[in-house]
Scaffold this active site. Structure first.
Site, PDB file in Angstrom:
ATOM      1  N   LEU A   1      32.409  36.940  37.288  1.00 16.71           N
ATOM      2  CA  LEU A   1      31.340  37.291  36.346  1.00 16.71           C
ATOM      3  C   LEU A   1      31.078  38.790  36.256  1.00 16.71           C
ATOM      4  O   LEU A   1      29.934  39.240  36.260  1.00 16.71           O
ATOM      5  CB  LEU A   1      30.057  36.528  36.701  1.00 16.71           C
ATOM      6  CG  LEU A   1      30.204  34.994  36.602  1.00 16.71           C
ATOM      7  CD1 LEU A   1      28.990  34.287  37.194  1.00 16.71           C
ATOM      8  CD2 LEU A   1      30.408  34.566  35.145  1.00 16.71           C
TER       9      LEU A   1
ATOM     10  N   VAL B   1      38.976  37.576  36.875  1.00 15.21           N
ATOM     11  CA  VAL B   1      38.861  38.487  38.018  1.00 15.21           C
ATOM     12  C   VAL B   1      39.962  39.524  37.918  1.00 15.21           C
ATOM     13  O   VAL B   1      40.878  39.393  37.101  1.00 15.21           O
ATOM     14  CB  VAL B   1      38.951  37.720  39.363  1.00 15.21           C
ATOM     15  CG1 VAL B   1      37.813  36.718  39.467  1.00 15.21           C
ATOM     16  CG2 VAL B   1      40.277  37.024  39.518  1.00 15.21           C
TER      17      VAL B   1
ATOM     18  N   ALA C   1      43.247  41.541  38.206  1.00 21.18           N
ATOM     19  CA  ALA C   1      44.606  41.033  38.375  1.00 21.18           C
ATOM     20  C   ALA C   1      45.101  41.301  39.797  1.00 21.18           C
ATOM     21  O   ALA C   1      44.611  42.190  40.480  1.00 21.18           O
ATOM     22  CB  ALA C   1      45.530  41.710  37.362  1.00 21.18           C
TER      23      ALA C   1
ATOM     24  N   ASN D   1      44.487  40.723  32.889  1.00 19.57           N
ATOM     25  CA  ASN D   1      45.693  41.442  32.457  1.00 19.57           C
ATOM     26  C   ASN D   1      46.725  41.348  33.564  1.00 19.57           C
ATOM     27  O   ASN D   1      47.024  42.320  34.244  1.00 19.57           O
ATOM     28  CB  ASN D   1      45.365  42.918  32.201  1.00 19.57           C
ATOM     29  CG  ASN D   1      45.057  43.170  30.751  1.00 19.57           C
ATOM     30  OD1 ASN D   1      45.544  42.469  29.863  1.00 19.57           O
ATOM     31  ND2 ASN D   1      44.234  44.168  30.504  1.00 19.57           N
TER      32      ASN D   1
ATOM     33  N   SER E   1      42.037  39.895  24.462  1.00 15.76           N
ATOM     34  CA  SER E   1      41.826  41.259  23.960  1.00 15.76           C
ATOM     35  C   SER E   1      40.582  41.346  23.099  1.00 15.76           C
ATOM     36  O   SER E   1      40.206  40.391  22.428  1.00 15.76           O
ATOM     37  CB  SER E   1      43.015  41.746  23.139  1.00 15.76           C
ATOM     38  OG  SER E   1      42.727  43.051  22.652  1.00 15.76           O
TER      39      SER E   1
ATOM     40  N   GLY F   1      37.964  43.709  24.362  1.00 22.96           N
ATOM     41  CA  GLY F   1      36.964  44.397  25.170  1.00 22.96           C
ATOM     42  C   GLY F   1      35.736  43.538  25.368  1.00 22.96           C
ATOM     43  O   GLY F   1      35.747  42.329  25.108  1.00 22.96           O
TER      44      GLY F   1
ATOM     45  N   LYS G   1      50.394  39.929  25.752  1.00 28.40           N
ATOM     46  CA  LYS G   1      49.218  40.802  25.885  1.00 28.40           C
ATOM     47  C   LYS G   1      49.645  42.190  26.367  1.00 28.40           C
ATOM     48  O   LYS G   1      49.107  43.203  25.912  1.00 28.40           O
ATOM     49  CB  LYS G   1      48.203  40.181  26.853  1.00 28.40           C
ATOM     50  CG  LYS G   1      47.010  41.083  27.196  1.00 28.40           C
ATOM     51  CD  LYS G   1      46.187  41.383  25.962  1.00 28.40           C
ATOM     52  CE  LYS G   1      45.022  42.337  26.117  1.00 28.40           C
ATOM     53  NZ  LYS G   1      44.586  42.866  27.364  1.00 28.40           N
TER      54      LYS G   1
ATOM     55  N   HIS H   1      51.047  43.979  23.437  1.00 24.09           N
ATOM     56  CA  HIS H   1      49.891  44.323  22.599  1.00 24.09           C
ATOM     57  C   HIS H   1      49.271  45.626  23.112  1.00 24.09           C
ATOM     58  O   HIS H   1      48.969  46.538  22.338  1.00 24.09           O
ATOM     59  CB  HIS H   1      48.869  43.177  22.634  1.00 24.09           C
ATOM     60  CG  HIS H   1      47.480  43.554  22.181  1.00 24.09           C
ATOM     61  ND1 HIS H   1      46.619  44.311  22.965  1.00 24.09           N
ATOM     62  CD2 HIS H   1      46.812  43.298  21.033  1.00 24.09           C
ATOM     63  CE1 HIS H   1      45.497  44.491  22.304  1.00 24.09           C
ATOM     64  NE2 HIS H   1      45.574  43.897  21.139  1.00 24.09           N
ATOM     65  N   ASN H   2      49.094  45.735  24.405  1.00 28.36           N
ATOM     66  CA  ASN H   2      48.502  46.951  24.973  1.00 28.36           C
ATOM     67  C   ASN H   2      49.415  48.156  24.796  1.00 28.36           C
ATOM     68  O   ASN H   2      48.929  49.262  24.550  1.00 28.36           O
ATOM     69  CB  ASN H   2      48.187  46.750  26.453  1.00 28.36           C
ATOM     70  CG  ASN H   2      46.977  45.867  26.676  1.00 28.36           C
ATOM     71  OD1 ASN H   2      46.604  45.077  25.807  1.00 28.36           O
ATOM     72  ND2 ASN H   2      46.355  45.979  27.829  1.00 28.36           N
TER      73      ASN H   2
ATOM     74  N   GLU I   1      48.953  49.284  21.417  1.00 26.87           N
ATOM     75  CA  GLU I   1      47.636  49.947  21.391  1.00 26.87           C
ATOM     76  C   GLU I   1      47.755  51.407  21.880  1.00 26.87           C
ATOM     77  O   GLU I   1      47.178  52.309  21.270  1.00 26.87           O
ATOM     78  CB  GLU I   1      46.696  49.133  22.288  1.00 26.87           C
ATOM     79  CG  GLU I   1      45.288  49.631  22.442  1.00 26.87           C
ATOM     80  CD  GLU I   1      44.523  48.733  23.442  1.00 26.87           C
ATOM     81  OE1 GLU I   1      44.581  47.492  23.326  1.00 26.87           O
ATOM     82  OE2 GLU I   1      43.888  49.281  24.360  1.00 26.87           O
ATOM     83  N   TYR I   2      48.524  51.625  22.939  1.00 27.28           N
ATOM     84  CA  TYR I   2      48.764  52.999  23.409  1.00 27.28           C
ATOM     85  C   TYR I   2      49.353  53.829  22.273  1.00 27.28           C
ATOM     86  O   TYR I   2      48.945  54.964  22.033  1.00 27.28           O
ATOM     87  CB  TYR I   2      49.783  53.013  24.563  1.00 27.28           C
ATOM     88  CG  TYR I   2      49.271  52.823  25.960  1.00 27.28           C
ATOM     89  CD1 TYR I   2      48.446  51.752  26.304  1.00 27.28           C
ATOM     90  CD2 TYR I   2      49.657  53.706  26.983  1.00 27.28           C
ATOM     91  CE1 TYR I   2      48.028  51.562  27.609  1.00 27.28           C
ATOM     92  CE2 TYR I   2      49.229  53.522  28.289  1.00 27.28           C
ATOM     93  CZ  TYR I   2      48.420  52.457  28.606  1.00 27.28           C
ATOM     94  OH  TYR I   2      48.020  52.275  29.903  1.00 27.28           O
TER      95      TYR I   2
ATOM     96  N   ARG J   1      50.063  60.596  28.137  1.00 24.03           N
ATOM     97  CA  ARG J   1      48.970  60.363  29.084  1.00 24.03           C
ATOM     98  C   ARG J   1      49.282  61.046  30.416  1.00 24.03           C
ATOM     99  O   ARG J   1      48.405  61.642  31.034  1.00 24.03           O
ATOM    100  CB  ARG J   1      48.747  58.863  29.282  1.00 24.03           C
ATOM    101  CG  ARG J   1      48.151  58.213  28.032  1.00 24.03           C
ATOM    102  CD  ARG J   1      47.561  56.849  28.317  1.00 24.03           C
ATOM    103  NE  ARG J   1      47.089  56.234  27.074  1.00 24.03           N
ATOM    104  CZ  ARG J   1      46.276  55.185  27.018  1.00 24.03           C
ATOM    105  NH1 ARG J   1      45.838  54.624  28.130  1.00 24.03           N
ATOM    106  NH2 ARG J   1      45.891  54.695  25.863  1.00 24.03           N
TER     107      ARG J   1
HETATM  108  C1  LIG Z   1      32.485  38.242  41.838  1.00 22.85           C
HETATM  109  O1  LIG Z   1      31.913  39.535  41.840  1.00 22.85           O
HETATM  110  C2  LIG Z   1      32.496  40.514  42.629  1.00 22.85           C
HETATM  111  C3  LIG Z   1      31.716  41.802  42.512  1.00 22.85           C
HETATM  112  O2  LIG Z   1      31.231  42.032  41.240  1.00 22.85           O
HETATM  113  C4  LIG Z   1      33.970  40.640  42.316  1.00 22.85           C
HETATM  114  O3  LIG Z   1      34.598  41.633  43.102  1.00 22.85           O
HETATM  115  C5  LIG Z   1      34.645  39.280  42.466  1.00 22.85           C
HETATM  116  O4  LIG Z   1      36.026  39.384  42.225  1.00 22.85           O
HETATM  117  C6  LIG Z   1      33.975  38.302  41.528  1.00 22.85           C
HETATM  118  N1  LIG Z   1      34.683  37.047  41.349  1.00 22.85           N
HETATM  119  C7  LIG Z   1      34.675  35.943  42.085  1.00 22.85           C
HETATM  120  C8  LIG Z   1      35.477  34.809  41.560  1.00 22.85           C
HETATM  121  O5  LIG Z   1      34.093  35.805  43.100  1.00 22.85           O
END
Ligand SMILES: *[C@@H]1O[C@H](CO)[C@@H](O)[C@H](O)[C@H]1NC(C)=O
Length: 501
Positions: free
Chosen positions: A14, A79, A81, A107, A133, A135, A187, A190-191, A194-195, A296
């Site tokens: 999250l 989460v 990569a 990604n 994609s 953002g 993807k 795609h990036n 985008e570059y 870059r």
């Molecule tokens: C939950 O939050 C932390 C810190 O924001 C993050 O590093 C972590 O990967 C997140 N995801 C899960 C599945 O716990």
């Protein structure tokens, strides 16, 4: 969870992207369970959902989270990569049942997805690696989604993905990409594209600013105008906006725009590098994308560049002002410059997309993914960073001919390239004269000129290779491979050379 209705789908991870995608899913009416190891992230998400009265429930342990989802379960991971994905999967695994699906929306490097997919298969689980994609804003209101992996896992969430994705005139910006890590690979490219787009836009800016002497206010107008024509796209639109933002930190109230205060060093996260590496692995030329990556790297050498400017000035290099001054004395037609740069940008962009598409096709052939290039162009029409009106034309080019060797030989694009090449050459020529580097536009033009020439000087390279390495060569006038004793024959004809001298 006794008595509570089970969720349609789950989402773990999250950070901002994860929160936004979860809110998007809930807002479209799909009950969703969310989870994050850091419990404050769960509370944050609940707080954002509360005022909107969304069907979103927060969970504080992997077990409660998984059991709150209706089987066969579909769980999206957002989460970072790499290792964090493996960690999150291990936390969920003990609670999953056969037939459940894991959908990684990060990604991710495509081979990591292929490894996890094989592992999931051995546990009777399903797996998708899904490019996302757009953002933060795209995640919240409609991203472009590129899911690849198990078709059954896609079928389980097809209705959800089709509803949360960006919507364009010809459908939602999602399609089943193909097997294995194809979603992540698409993807990644795609990036890379985008570059290229961002580099080409920055070059257009550089030329207009330095050669044309355009102010930020004027640049805002020019890009705004371009966004009403063939270049209409998200990146052109946000560029117009950027030129209009004033610097609020400027206490002297000198009235400058923020863009001028930004350090000229570009960051990156790796997908552009992967694209160029894959192009090299597959022997596909992607010079515009490579040029954008190189730029870059060079931008990162700020201190070295400042020092180099000094050294070369000491060695007698004319200052930028002097170079530009002599150019401007020759007279710059600013109206025509704007028109030329627009055409140069458009033609350069077509070459860049041609490279990206050909890279996708080469990988698809190698892996047997059966990628549908027209359909990929279609799902990029909305939601994602490279969304642009001209992607519809790319879609149609591949619909006309799925085997199209290159976008530049599609009859419509070919005509456009020919119409724009004079302007394109003028811009690049002017930039070279002025010492304003335009590596992306130059790379695109060289790509075009190399690709369209029926005969290249590669004959000489073959002769050299045969001379020093006996690598042999083919002839234009008969079949077979040939080797010549070049040095010996050259010595024998020395007399003729002497006579000529
Ligand atoms: C939950 O939050 C932390 C810190 O924001 C993050 O590093 C972590 O990967 C997140 N995801 C899960 C599945 O716990």
């Amino acid at each position: 969870m006794e008595g509570a209705a089970l969720s349609r789908i789950g989402l773990a991870g999250l950070a901002v992207m994860g929160q936004n995608l979860a809110l998007n899913i809930a807002e479209k009416g799909f009950p969703i369970s969310v989870y994050n190891r850091t419990t404050s992230k769960v509370d944050e998400t609940l707080d954002r959902a509360a005022p909107l009265d969304l069907p979103l429930t927060g969970h504080y342990s992997p077990r409660d989270f998984v059991l709150s989802i209706r089987p066969p379960r579909s769980i999206i991971l957002l989460v970072k990569a790499g290792a964090p994905v493996d960690l999150t999967i291990s936390a969920l695994l003990p609670h999953l049942s056969p037939g459940d699906s894991i959908i990684d929306g990060g990604n991710e490097w495509y081979l990591n997805t292929e490894r996890r997919l094989a592992d999931a298969e051995s546990r009777n689980l399903l797996y998708l690696g899904m490019g996302v994609s757009g953002g933060e804003d795209g995640a919240r209101h409609g991203p472009s989604l590129m899911p690849g992996g198990h078709l059954a896992a896609y079928k389980n969430v097809e209705d959800v993905l089709a509803t949360i994705a960006a919507q364009v005139d010809d459908g939602p910006c999602v399609t089943y990409i193909g097997e294995g890590g194809s979603g992540n690979f698409v993807k990644m490219v795609h990036n890379g594209i985008e570059y290229g787009d961002m580099q080409l836009i920055s070059e257009a800016y550089d030329v207009l600013k330095h050669i044309g002497g355009f102010s930020n206010a004027e640049l805002g107008e020019v890009f705004g105008e371009w966004n009403r024509g063939e270049l209409e796209s998200f990146l052109i639109e946000i560029t117009a906006d950027i030129f209009r933002v004033r610097d609020e930190e400027d206490e002297e109230e000198e009235g400058g725009e923020l863009v001028d205060k930004i350090l000229d060093k570009t960051g990156m996260k790796g997908t552009g590098k992967w694209t160029v590496q894959q192009a090299a692995e597959l022997s596909v030329a992607a010079p515009t994308i490579a040029a954008s990556l190189d730029c870059r790297y060079l931008s990162g050498l700020k201190e070295e560049r400042v020092a180099a400017a000094e050294v070369l000035r000491g060695a007698g290099m004319e200052s930028e002002e002097d170079l530009l001054g002599s150019l401007r004395r020759g007279g710059i037609d600013r109206k025509r410059l704007v028109d030329d740069v627009r055409q140069a940008l458009y033609a350069s962009k077509i070459c860049s997309y041609a490279q990206g598409m050909n890279l996708l096709r080469a990988k698809s052939d190698e892996k047997g993914w059966g990628l549908n290039l027209g359909e990929l162009a279609r799902i990029w029409k909305g939601g994602c960073i490279i969304r642009a009106v001209f992607l519809d034309r790319i879609k149609r080019a591949y619909q006309r001919n799925p085997q199209l060797a290159s976008l530049v030989v599609d009859p419509e694009f070919a005509r456009e390239m020919v119409q724009r090449q004079a302007a394109w050459r003028r811009v690049v020529g002017l930039a070279i004269q002025a010492g304003i580097s335009t590596p992306g536009m130059c790379a695109s033009l060289a790509y075009f000129d190399t690709y369209r020439r029926a005969r290249l000087p590669a004959n000489l390279v073959q002769a050299q290779r045969d001379l020093f390495g006996a690598h042999t060569y083919e002839r234009v006038d008969r079949p077979g491979s040939f080797h010549t004793e070049w040095t010996k024959l050259a010595r024998q004809s020395k007399a003729g050379v002497a006579a000529f001298n």
